[in-house]
Design an enzyme around this catalytic site. Structure first.
Site, mmCIF file in Angstrom:
data_model
loop_
_atom_site.group_PDB
_atom_site.id
_atom_site.type_symbol
_atom_site.label_atom_id
_atom_site.label_comp_id
_atom_site.label_asym_id
_atom_site.label_seq_id
_atom_site.Cartn_x
_atom_site.Cartn_y
_atom_site.Cartn_z
ATOM 1 C CG HIS A 191 -2.139 -0.948 0.840
ATOM 2 N ND1 HIS A 191 -2.294 -2.166 1.424
ATOM 3 C CD2 HIS A 191 -3.127 -0.823 -0.077
ATOM 4 C CE1 HIS A 191 -3.348 -2.765 0.904
ATOM 5 N NE2 HIS A 191 -3.877 -1.969 -0.006
ATOM 6 C CG ASP A 457 -5.335 -8.029 -1.331
ATOM 7 O OD1 ASP A 457 -4.284 -8.243 -0.693
ATOM 8 O OD2 ASP A 457 -6.056 -7.050 -1.125
ATOM 9 C CB CYS A 504 -9.766 -1.815 -9.369
ATOM 10 S SG CYS A 504 -10.142 -2.883 -7.976
HETATM 11 C C1 PEP Z 1 -6.260 -5.180 -4.914
HETATM 12 O O1 PEP Z 1 -6.066 -5.939 -3.973
HETATM 13 O O2 PEP Z 1 -5.957 -5.451 -6.090
HETATM 14 C C2 PEP Z 1 -6.853 -3.857 -4.691
HETATM 15 C C3 PEP Z 1 -7.142 -3.071 -5.695
HETATM 16 O O3 PEP Z 1 -7.041 -3.458 -3.400
HETATM 17 P P1 PEP Z 1 -5.842 -2.950 -2.478
HETATM 18 O O4 PEP Z 1 -4.625 -2.778 -3.338
HETATM 19 O O5 PEP Z 1 -6.261 -1.678 -1.861
HETATM 20 O O6 PEP Z 1 -5.698 -4.062 -1.492
HETATM 21 MG MG MG Z 2 -7.036 -5.558 -2.075
#
Ligand code: PEP
Ligand code: MG
Length: 580
Positions: A191, A457, A504
């Protein structure tokens, strides 16, 4: 001059003087001192202990007056530790015998104390570890004094070097003069990396030990495009990097000029390019880069501030601002994805042993119903301002999705009773981020309005690789054939069920995967605003049958290396001027 290789989080070049962050939460890099400096270093420790005792004494008095002696006793315990002759002599020995700096020796001794408390059987004593950490911070604050960096007070552009940054620390960099970041820790989809990327400044993470190689004040080049950091560059290297910096700015300008062009393939198939945001002000940046909406609003970043969780009204204002800035474009608000590397660990007494598999995301929301409901009320209240969708993160079972939806309905009923309006057509969807959800995609399709694939994830859970751990980052790759096949299957099932399915994760903004993703049928991508121009450029150069052929071929390989070599060579042919 030294060249260090890491993992890029954002392309571009930043050249500046280094500031090494070693305050409070950060590891103190190793520093040796000369033999003549030993007495001064020992004095610094003694003074820091004495100053801390005085400070604590005042705090204990205030607490005693306001809350009674129980609260004040905590500080008395801290004072007892600081008066312990053994503590001081242990630190002094390290300074004298090993020529360690006062800060480094203090940090080592305090870490040793923490380890010893951790091994104690009595749970009450284990809890003392927080107190020891507190004492360490207090001493270091005193020893480092003026040398501690307050980034908000920087007056000239600098590049920031640190061991690691938490997402909340990273979020505070946006308003500073930091022009680039290099970290020992981290990986491409951590993150912290995601925040650096959305911030759009060059960054390289996973450098392992850069914070011990740079002491601050020297020139450093961060070359995010080539994933390297150059310390103490010589004159020819500096000249070359200045030219690369200018070329990158030129290229970004050209991509920005594509803002008004449609994101459509050569054979006329439109692809929705949305943006991922963490803060409402980023919507304008995304729209300016040509985003057709917000595909992922990571609302948990509202919670990552020293004051803790925002009130319902504070949340309502933030969501409203984002929705209004989107000017009628769709906004997908993800409910807070706290836990793992965000929020809960920093606040807990005992950190989870395996936070990525722990109490995070929707699990945390469903165990913190009061907090969750406040957020859902705020989203619903703001939903009347535009085209809003609600999305739940990290769903692993149907029960979880149903429970989350029930909580949403509870919030709706409460608003109804209070006569507060909300958008009654609000769509409710989920992120597909776990192998379990991918396997049960057919069942989920019967219950959700839309799916958004979170590959950051999904890849970590499919491949059993912690996405934020630089030690295993070589195993983390979306090119793994298992990842490609799962994506193909999920998209196929959603299509058959006529359920909207987008992507995403960071993969959506990587040119390397764009053609493949179009080839398996994805038509909605959401990514950091900075990536939109490049992905649009690529999409406008391909046709759907061409993408389908490429996807079919990529799905036939047995190893990740074969997949990425193939995708790289194909993408380079189509987009030769971009680094892939
Ligand atoms: C993901 O896991 O791909 C996602 C978009 O959520 P985050 O990166 O905030 O965990
Ligand atoms: Mg995620």
């Amino acid at each position: 001059m030294e060249i260090l290789r890491g993992i890029s989080v954002a392309t571009g070049v930043a050249i500046g003087e280094a500031v090494v962050l070693e305050a409070e939460q950060f590891r103190i890099p190793f520093r040796a001192v000369s033999a003549n400096a030993v007495p001064a270093e020992v004095d610094r420790v003694v003074l820091a202990c004495e100053a801390s005792i005085v400070e604590l004494g005042h705090q204990a008095e205030t607490l005693n007056a306001n809350w009674g002696s129980d609260a004040a006793n905590v500080f008395q315990w801290h004072i007892g530790i600081l008066k312990d002759a053994r503590l001081r002599s242990n630190i002094e020995t390290l300074i004298r015998d090993r020529l360690w700096s006062a800060a480094y020796a203090t940090s080592r001794v305090m870490r040793d104390y923490q380890r010893r408390f951790l091994q104690m059987k009595d749970p009450l004593l284990v809890e003392r570890i927080r107190d020891v950490q507190d004492i360490e911070r207090r001493l270091l604050r005193s020893i480092l004094g003026e040398t501690r960096e307050d980034l908000s007070k920087l007056t000239k552009p600098v590049v920031l070097i640190a061991h690691d940054l938490t997402p909340s620390q990273t979020a505070r960099l946006a308003d500073t003069k930091v022009i680039g970041v290099a970290l020992d820790a981290g990986a491409a989809t951590s993150h912290t990396a995601i925040l650096l990327r959305s911030w759009g400044k060059p960054g390289v993470v996973g450098l392992k030990d850069i914070s011990t190689r740079v002491s601050g004040g020297e020139w450093v080049v961060i070359d995010g495009t080539n994933q390297i950091v150059v310390t103490n560059p010589n004159e020819p290297a500096l000249l070359e990097y200045r030219a690369r910096e200018a070329a990158h700015i030129r290229l970004s300008g050209q991509l920005d000029e594509m803002r008004g062009l449609a994101a459509v393939t050569r054979d006329g198939v439109p692809i929705d390019l949305h943006c991922n945001i963490e803060f409402p002000y980023e919507v304008a940046i995304g729209v300016n880069k040509g985003a057709a909406g917000v595909g992922l609003y990571r609302t948990e970043f509202l919670f990552l501030r020293p004051e803790g969780a925002p009130s319902e009204d504070e949340q309502y204002s933030a969501y409203r601002e984002a929705i209004l800035s989107a000017g009628g474009r769709p906004v997908t608000i993800r409910t807070f994805d706290l836990g793992a590397d965000k929020y809960t660990q920093e606040r807990s007494y005992e950190q989870e042993r395996n936070p990525m598999l722990g109490l995070r995301s929707i699990r945390y929301s469903l165990q913190s119903l009061d907090l969750f409901k406040v957020q859902l009320r705020a989203i619903l209240r703001a939903s009347v301002e535009g085209d809003v969708r609600v999305m739940f993160p990290l769903i692993t079972s149907l029960m979880e999705f149903r429970q989350a939806k029930m909580t949403l309905h509870d919030a709706m009923e409460d608003l109804e009773e209070e006569g507060i309006p909300w958008n009654r057509d609000i769509k409710v969807g989920m992120m597909l981020e776990t192998p379990a959800a991918a396997i049960q995609i057919k069942e989920f399709c019967r219950e959700v309005d839309f799916i958004s694939i979170g590959t950051n994830d999904l890849v970590q859970y499919l491949l059993a690789v912690d996405r934020g751990n630089e030690r295993v980052s070589q195993f983390y790759t979306a090119s793994h054939p298992a990842v490609l096949r799962v994506l193909r299957d999920v998209v196929r099932v959603c299509k058959r069920a006529e359920v909207d399915c987008g992507i995403c994760g960071e993969m959506a903004g990587e040119p390397l995967y764009a053609i493949f993703l179009v080839g398996i049928g994805l038509r909605q991508f959401s990514m950091a605003p900075a990536n939109i121009g490049e992905i649009k450029k690529l999409i406008r150069l391909i046709t759907v049958p061409q993408a389908q052929r490429l996807a079919g071929r990529a799905l036939g390989f047995e190893t990740a290396r074969q997949v990425s070599n193939y995708l790289r060579s194909r993408t380079r042919k189509i987009l030769p001027e971009e680094p892939v």
